[in-house]
Design an enzyme around this catalytic site. Structure first.
Site, mmCIF file in Angstrom:
data_model
loop_
_atom_site.group_PDB
_atom_site.id
_atom_site.type_symbol
_atom_site.label_atom_id
_atom_site.label_comp_id
_atom_site.label_asym_id
_atom_site.label_seq_id
_atom_site.Cartn_x
_atom_site.Cartn_y
_atom_site.Cartn_z
ATOM 1 N N CYS A 89 11.009 -5.235 -9.602
ATOM 2 C CA CYS A 89 12.192 -5.139 -8.650
ATOM 3 C C CYS A 89 12.824 -6.081 -9.325
ATOM 4 O O CYS A 89 13.590 -7.125 -8.585
ATOM 5 C CB CYS A 89 11.754 -5.098 -7.262
ATOM 6 S SG CYS A 89 11.089 -6.626 -6.747
ATOM 7 N N GLY A 127 0.774 -1.055 0.021
ATOM 8 C CA GLY A 127 -0.100 -0.102 0.000
ATOM 9 C C GLY A 127 0.854 1.288 -0.019
ATOM 10 O O GLY A 127 0.281 2.413 -0.064
ATOM 11 N N ASP A 187 -7.896 -10.862 -9.148
ATOM 12 C CA ASP A 187 -6.735 -10.868 -9.904
ATOM 13 C C ASP A 187 -7.118 -9.759 -11.027
ATOM 14 O O ASP A 187 -8.094 -9.478 -11.576
ATOM 15 C CB ASP A 187 -6.985 -12.156 -10.765
ATOM 16 C CG ASP A 187 -5.927 -12.552 -11.929
ATOM 17 O OD1 ASP A 187 -5.121 -11.408 -12.588
ATOM 18 O OD2 ASP A 187 -5.675 -13.500 -12.403
#
Length: 191
Positions: free
Chosen positions: A132, A10, A60
């Protein structure tokens, strides 16, 4: 209208709301328990997840019928599920837990998410694709393949603050400026 498609825990959602109090944010995560972390992060940042301008959905992101109301988004942030090879500096065991088959499966998920979420973007809107990861298959190759199959997608240049130029995005490597490795691509939908 902004979509944070893989929102947990978040921090990105909270930052978006801090930067622009007028935006209407939809935050998704496939895992309902992880979505509760988004709710908690928003609360810590002083935002009410039940506010009319914030919508949280456990779904999803690629299954549009499960969560999307059909109203186009002006911006989509897709911090895609990835190998996490960019965090190897902090978590060296990442390389011990990854197999080549994991990368192949992740690239399929990433492509599925890109294709589905592109359909939710308004003409002239922007999608930021981020990982990442430091692997080309998840980054430059993924974006190039998306551009090849998506006629109305264009890459927009990001500045040098976002790392090394990869033509279709920018790559930061683990350890640069004391941070993790990340890839970013900014894609605009033709209007």
């Amino acid at each position: 209208r902004v979509l944070d498609a893989c929102a947990a825990p978040g921090g990105k959602s909270a930052h978006l709301l801090e930067r622009d109090p007028s935006l209407r944010l939809t935050a998704l995560d496939v895992d309902a328990a992880r979505l509760q972390r988004v709710r908690a992060t928003l609360a810590r940042a002083g935002f009410d997840a039940d506010d009319e301008r914030v919508r949280l959905h456990a779904a999803d992101a690629a299954e549009l019928d499960a969560w999307w109301d059909g109203a186009a988004f002006d911006a989509v942030l897709l911090d895609a599920p990835c190998s996490a090879t960019g965090i190897v500096r902090r978590q060296p065991d990442v390389v011990l837990h990854r197999r080549e088959s994991d990368i192949a499966a992740l690239t399929v998920v990433q492509a599925r998410l890109l294709d589905a979420l592109w359909r939710t973007l308004a003409p002239g809107g922007v999608l930021v694709y981020a990982t990442c990861s430091i692997l080309k298959a998840e980054n430059e190759d993924q974006v190039r393949a998306f551009l090849a199959r998506t006629a109305d997608a264009r890459v927009e240049v990001l500045g040098p603050d976002f790392g090394h130029d990869c033509e279709v995005g920018r790559q930061r490597l683990p350890g640069e400026d004391g941070g993790d490795g990340f890839f970013y691509a900014r894609l605009r939908r033709a209007g």
